[in-house]
Design a protein around this motif. Structure first.
Motif, short mmCIF file in Angstrom:
data_model
loop_
_atom_site.label_atom_id
_atom_site.label_comp_id
_atom_site.label_asym_id
_atom_site.label_seq_id
_atom_site.Cartn_x
_atom_site.Cartn_y
_atom_site.Cartn_z
N TYR A 1 34.99 40.07 41.12
CA TYR A 1 36.06 40.29 41.76
C TYR A 1 36.20 40.31 43.18
O TYR A 1 35.15 40.23 43.76
CB TYR A 1 36.31 41.88 41.52
CG TYR A 1 36.65 42.35 40.02
CD1 TYR A 1 37.75 42.57 39.50
CD2 TYR A 1 35.58 42.57 39.20
CE1 TYR A 1 37.98 43.04 38.16
CE2 TYR A 1 35.65 42.88 37.73
CZ TYR A 1 37.07 43.13 37.37
OH TYR A 1 37.16 43.67 35.92
N LYS A 2 37.34 40.17 43.57
CA LYS A 2 37.61 40.15 45.27
C LYS A 2 37.08 41.25 45.83
O LYS A 2 37.21 42.47 45.29
CB LYS A 2 39.03 39.68 45.60
CG LYS A 2 39.26 38.32 44.93
CD LYS A 2 40.78 37.88 45.65
CE LYS A 2 41.01 36.40 45.15
NZ LYS A 2 42.61 36.15 45.67
N LYS B 1 37.83 47.17 43.10
CA LYS B 1 39.36 47.37 42.52
C LYS B 1 39.18 46.68 41.15
O LYS B 1 39.73 45.47 41.25
CB LYS B 1 40.12 46.80 43.62
CG LYS B 1 40.28 47.56 44.95
CD LYS B 1 41.27 47.10 45.78
CE LYS B 1 41.38 47.84 46.95
NZ LYS B 1 42.51 47.31 47.88
N THR B 2 38.55 47.12 40.08
CA THR B 2 38.50 46.51 38.72
C THR B 2 39.78 46.56 38.30
O THR B 2 40.38 46.02 37.24
CB THR B 2 37.68 47.14 37.82
OG1 THR B 2 37.89 48.78 37.77
CG2 THR B 2 36.22 46.90 38.55
N SER B 3 40.97 47.27 38.97
CA SER B 3 42.36 47.22 38.12
C SER B 3 42.87 45.66 38.52
O SER B 3 43.97 45.47 37.80
CB SER B 3 43.15 48.19 39.15
OG SER B 3 43.05 48.31 40.54
N GLU B 4 42.43 45.35 39.40
CA GLU B 4 43.08 43.84 39.81
C GLU B 4 42.36 42.78 38.79
O GLU B 4 41.22 42.92 38.36
CB GLU B 4 42.85 43.41 41.17
CG GLU B 4 43.25 44.36 42.20
CD GLU B 4 43.15 43.74 43.77
OE1 GLU B 4 42.38 42.79 43.96
OE2 GLU B 4 43.73 44.57 44.78
N LYS B 5 42.93 41.55 38.83
CA LYS B 5 42.51 40.67 37.95
C LYS B 5 41.20 39.88 38.33
O LYS B 5 41.07 39.58 39.48
CB LYS B 5 43.61 39.48 37.89
CG LYS B 5 43.29 38.44 36.96
CD LYS B 5 44.29 37.40 36.74
CE LYS B 5 43.76 36.45 35.67
NZ LYS B 5 45.18 35.34 35.60
#
Length: 260
Positions: free
Chosen positions: A259-260, A147-151
């Motif tokens: 990323y998480k 989910k690269t849309s997240e920080k």
């Protein structure tokens, strides 16, 4: 086959240690299989009383030898220490020796048989990664799974612009407790193809590399890697880089994030 060779090299190293200590034992010493544990870089690797598992088989973790003066020496299997310290280990028939770290043994360059088509720095590579490939604690996966849309939780490179004829490299330790994924993004701004490399670094030099991937001019490559749980900074050093495929200058933009 590789794991089997490593297992036998570790067992052979232990056998040699016992054999050498056995000679000293005859000269008035005391040799015994120890029950102590192993702590490496302040982390418990073997608990007291436990053996060390190699390919599902337990071997002694510690052999202790007390000489005639009362001094005590502890001997550990080479394979075990190589695993703990992230060092490649092999057995050399030619040298009749355990070899730690990279070696140039068996590498012979004959200019008369040189074939540019087989030169790893010149040959063409695939234009897509090998998903599912595993190198140490890292597994290459489909970037869509992240989910690269997240920080991002860590930024090693953020659209770093580089012009180079020798290549560019970056990386570091990515703590899996922060996030499970590494995402590498490379844009080729130049007129010639470039090659993207990635893998894990070994302590005494050398690395285990994933498939090298070529990036055509004007194209962007995104690669993603899953980080295994419980990996320390000795084993979890991720490295990547980009180099020109020929003598021309590479013009690239690189991002490397967790990323998480």
């Amino acid at each position: 086959m590789k794991k089997l060779r490593l297992f036998f090299s570790g067992m052979l190293a232990m056998a040699l240690i016992i054999a050498m200590a056995g000679t000293a034992l005859a000269a008035a010493g005391n040799l015994q299989i120890g029950t102590g544990g192993i702590v490496v870089m302040d982390q418990v690797r073997v608990k007291p009383g436990e053996g060390y598992a190699v390919n599902g088989k337990k071997i002694p973790a510690v052999v202790s030898y007390a000489d005639g003066s009362g001094a005590t020496y502890n001997y550990l299997p080479v394979q075990m220490m190589a695993d703990f310290l992230n060092v490649k280990v092999s057995w050399s028939e030619k040298r009749n020796s355990v070899v730690l770290g990279p070696t140039e043994e068996g590498i012979n360059f004959d200019p008369s048989t040189y074939d540019p088509a087989e030169d790893p720095f010149l040959k063409e590579n695939p234009t897509s990664p090998e998903k599912g490939a595993i190198k140490g604690p890292f597994t290459e996966i489909d970037p869509k799974a992240v989910k690269t849309s997240e920080k991002p939780v860590l930024i090693a490179e953020d659209k770093t612009r580089v012009q180079t004829v020798t290549g560019f490299s970056t990386g570091g330790y990515f703590n899996p407790e922060r996030g499970k994924y590494i995402v590498l993004k490379v844009t080729n701004n130049g007129a010639s193809p470039v090659t993207c490399l990635a893998g894990r670094e070994m302590t005494l030099g050398g690395s285990e590399r994933f498939r090298s991937v070529d990036i055509e001019a004007g194209r962007t490559l995104t690669r993603a890697f899953l980080i295994a749980d419980g990996i320390d900074d000795i084993h979890g050093t991720f490295v990547c880089g980009v180099r020109p495929t020929d003598s021309s200058e590479a013009n690239i933009t690189v991002s490397l994030m967790q990323y998480k």
